[in-house]
Design a protein around this motif. Sequence first.
Motif, PDB file in Angstrom:
ATOM      1  N   SER A 166       0.844  -1.587  -0.100  1.00 11.01           N
ATOM      2  CA  SER A 166       0.116  -0.055  -0.073  1.00 11.01           C
ATOM      3  C   SER A 166       0.971   1.040   0.053  1.00 11.01           C
ATOM      4  O   SER A 166       0.388   2.486  -0.492  1.00 11.01           O
ATOM      5  CB  SER A 166      -0.810  -0.105   1.301  1.00 11.01           C
ATOM      6  N   TYR A 167       2.053   1.271   0.758  1.00  5.51           N
ATOM      7  CA  TYR A 167       2.943   2.311   0.766  1.00  5.51           C
ATOM      8  C   TYR A 167       4.235   2.024   0.152  1.00  5.51           C
ATOM      9  O   TYR A 167       5.200   1.770   0.799  1.00  5.51           O
ATOM     10  CB  TYR A 167       2.921   2.705   2.120  1.00  5.51           C
ATOM     11  N   PRO A 168       4.554   1.957  -1.189  1.00  2.65           N
ATOM     12  CA  PRO A 168       5.623   1.595  -1.671  1.00  2.65           C
ATOM     13  C   PRO A 168       6.781   2.419  -1.823  1.00  2.65           C
ATOM     14  O   PRO A 168       7.802   2.430  -2.130  1.00  2.65           O
ATOM     15  CB  PRO A 168       5.344   1.004  -3.030  1.00  2.65           C
ATOM     16  N   GLY A 169       6.295   3.859  -1.609  1.00  2.00           N
ATOM     17  CA  GLY A 169       7.312   5.159  -1.689  1.00  2.00           C
ATOM     18  C   GLY A 169       7.324   5.534  -3.098  1.00  2.00           C
ATOM     19  O   GLY A 169       6.341   5.341  -3.800  1.00  2.00           O
ATOM     20  N   GLU A 170       8.048   6.628  -3.201  1.00  2.00           N
ATOM     21  CA  GLU A 170       7.737   7.288  -4.487  1.00  2.00           C
ATOM     22  C   GLU A 170       8.102   6.911  -5.550  1.00  2.00           C
ATOM     23  O   GLU A 170       9.056   5.676  -5.615  1.00  2.00           O
ATOM     24  CB  GLU A 170       8.922   8.589  -4.414  1.00  2.00           C
ATOM     25  N   ARG A 171       7.168   7.056  -6.526  1.00  2.00           N
ATOM     26  CA  ARG A 171       7.435   6.267  -8.100  1.00  2.00           C
ATOM     27  C   ARG A 171       9.048   6.863  -8.690  1.00  2.00           C
ATOM     28  O   ARG A 171       9.046   8.328  -8.477  1.00  2.00           O
ATOM     29  CB  ARG A 171       6.261   6.438  -8.809  1.00  2.00           C
TER      30      ARG A 171
ATOM     31  N   VAL B 102     -15.795   6.137  -4.451  1.00  2.00           N
ATOM     32  CA  VAL B 102     -14.445   5.152  -4.666  1.00  2.00           C
ATOM     33  C   VAL B 102     -14.860   4.365  -5.911  1.00  2.00           C
ATOM     34  O   VAL B 102     -14.003   3.752  -6.838  1.00  2.00           O
ATOM     35  CB  VAL B 102     -14.151   4.624  -3.569  1.00  2.00           C
ATOM     36  N   GLU B 103     -16.197   3.861  -6.102  1.00  2.00           N
ATOM     37  CA  GLU B 103     -16.669   3.142  -7.139  1.00  2.00           C
ATOM     38  C   GLU B 103     -16.245   3.513  -8.637  1.00  2.00           C
ATOM     39  O   GLU B 103     -16.164   2.790  -9.380  1.00  2.00           O
ATOM     40  CB  GLU B 103     -18.137   2.801  -6.886  1.00  2.00           C
ATOM     41  N   GLN B 104     -16.212   4.917  -8.677  1.00  2.00           N
ATOM     42  CA  GLN B 104     -15.851   5.526  -9.820  1.00  2.00           C
ATOM     43  C   GLN B 104     -14.259   5.111 -10.181  1.00  2.00           C
ATOM     44  O   GLN B 104     -13.975   5.046 -11.594  1.00  2.00           O
ATOM     45  CB  GLN B 104     -15.965   6.921  -9.890  1.00  2.00           C
ATOM     46  N   VAL B 105     -13.348   5.140  -9.225  1.00  2.00           N
ATOM     47  CA  VAL B 105     -12.120   4.624  -9.436  1.00  2.00           C
ATOM     48  C   VAL B 105     -11.953   3.290  -9.747  1.00  2.00           C
ATOM     49  O   VAL B 105     -11.364   3.125 -10.757  1.00  2.00           O
ATOM     50  CB  VAL B 105     -11.280   5.135  -8.184  1.00  2.00           C
ATOM     51  N   ASP B 106     -12.781   2.595  -9.164  1.00  3.91           N
ATOM     52  CA  ASP B 106     -12.798   1.202  -9.399  1.00  3.91           C
ATOM     53  C   ASP B 106     -13.335   0.799 -10.951  1.00  3.91           C
ATOM     54  O   ASP B 106     -12.749   0.092 -11.616  1.00  3.91           O
ATOM     55  CB  ASP B 106     -13.872   0.181  -8.599  1.00  3.91           C
TER      56      ASP B 106
ATOM     57  N   MET C 131      -9.442   5.976  -2.600  1.00  2.00           N
ATOM     58  CA  MET C 131      -9.447   6.182  -4.055  1.00  2.00           C
ATOM     59  C   MET C 131      -7.937   5.920  -4.438  1.00  2.00           C
ATOM     60  O   MET C 131      -7.810   5.178  -5.396  1.00  2.00           O
ATOM     61  CB  MET C 131      -9.917   7.521  -4.477  1.00  2.00           C
ATOM     62  N   VAL C 132      -7.073   6.310  -3.512  1.00  2.00           N
ATOM     63  CA  VAL C 132      -5.500   6.285  -3.905  1.00  2.00           C
ATOM     64  C   VAL C 132      -5.312   4.667  -3.943  1.00  2.00           C
ATOM     65  O   VAL C 132      -4.622   4.422  -4.831  1.00  2.00           O
ATOM     66  CB  VAL C 132      -4.764   6.753  -2.854  1.00  2.00           C
ATOM     67  N   HIS C 133      -5.677   3.987  -2.901  1.00  3.64           N
ATOM     68  CA  HIS C 133      -5.581   2.391  -3.092  1.00  3.64           C
ATOM     69  C   HIS C 133      -6.344   1.572  -4.014  1.00  3.64           C
ATOM     70  O   HIS C 133      -5.882   0.636  -4.285  1.00  3.64           O
ATOM     71  CB  HIS C 133      -5.540   2.130  -1.549  1.00  3.64           C
ATOM     72  N   ALA C 134      -7.459   2.081  -4.209  1.00  3.09           N
ATOM     73  CA  ALA C 134      -8.439   1.487  -5.358  1.00  3.09           C
ATOM     74  C   ALA C 134      -7.857   1.649  -6.843  1.00  3.09           C
ATOM     75  O   ALA C 134      -7.824   0.780  -7.507  1.00  3.09           O
ATOM     76  CB  ALA C 134      -9.671   2.176  -5.168  1.00  3.09           C
TER      77      ALA C 134
END
Length: 416
Positions: free
Chosen positions: A29-34, A185-189, A233-236
């Motif tokens: 969930s928190y991999p760090g900066e891309r 959140v469903e819109q992100v899904d 939303m971020v994690h979805a």
Amino acid sequence: MTTPDEVATSVLGRLDDLLAAADAELAASYPGERPGRQPVHTVYVPADRYDAGVVPAYGATALQLLDGHAEQFLLLADEDADVVARVRAKLGSEPVEDLRVDFEDGYGGRTDADEDADVDRTARALAESQQAGTAAPFGGIRIKCFEAATRARAVRTLASYVATLLDSGGSLDGWVVTLPKVTRVEQVDAMVDACASLEGAFDLAPGDLRFEVQVETPQSILGADGTAPVARMVHAGGTRLTGLHFGTYDYSAACGVAAEHQSLDHPVAHHAKLVMQAAAAGTGVRLSDGSTNLLPVGDADNVVAAWANHHLLVRRSLERGFYQGWDLHPGQLPTRYAATYAFYREALPSALERLAAYTAHASHGIADEPATARALASYLLRGVQSGAVDEAEVLAGVGLGVDQLFSLSFDRSRST
């Protein structure tokens, strides 16, 4: 008698078992900066005004405006000739870093036939500019939102644009889709599902289609249940979600702020962006501030006033950890780059000295902790990537290159 080391080993084994699931979830969930460069801005161009020559045309217009008010611009840049020279070079070589062809608010109400024609024309134009080497290094489109009334049009535009771009020999590298007015959140899904479906239909690799969420509704910041939907939303969005972009005017209007006082510096905007910042921290999802609609057009007084306003707002965004923002007019490019370059150059000597002392374990009057060292490395890295700082300056000052700065910036394992 059991030794302390044996006790510690036994306890550690049990803790590893108890926390294995939490460890895996945290890492995922928190991999760090891309990795890679984040553009300093996104320029929105209405689809009916976009063509293959937009980027160089914006640069030429910006340079013409700067030349027409050169003395005032130098004063705005605190008479820093180096910053002005860097701005001029940027406008001549890469005036736009990220460009979004807008099929939403900036495009206005059009018939389906008009939008279909503009989708086809702009996708071909992007492919043409990519092949000519005149496209912005990052790009994409903003579609309409996924609410029921506009969902069909949004999906049709997205599918047609991708198909035409690919058929025209264009590339999706550095290309994203902006999903506006997200409330659920469903819109992100649904967007994740749409991207996967289009990849399958067009023989793309999984993950080729990426998107960003536009935060411009209060419902995305505070849900009916009292939670912050933007965090979910971020994690979805998973690895497809690259950014959260703040929508200044829709958000502040929805909060009841009068038109005269709507601004990306209004307290309601600050609240929303603080929530966005906390939601995205550590996830690799990048943040972008919104826009100002005060444009540098008209007589000299109007141009200089708009420049001063834009310069101030860009600087404030940078100071508050928003390293990207929206620009709506070529006249905003000079102050975007001037504010950005000044931000990274002003503290450059101090940052180099402090990071050099930290990496050498030397004392220099400031007891910087590992988190601060990461922030210093990130600051220098962004400075180099933006063009404000030369990599040679960093190598000379601290002995680290871009790759080493990235490793130090986002290595959470460093504790000393």
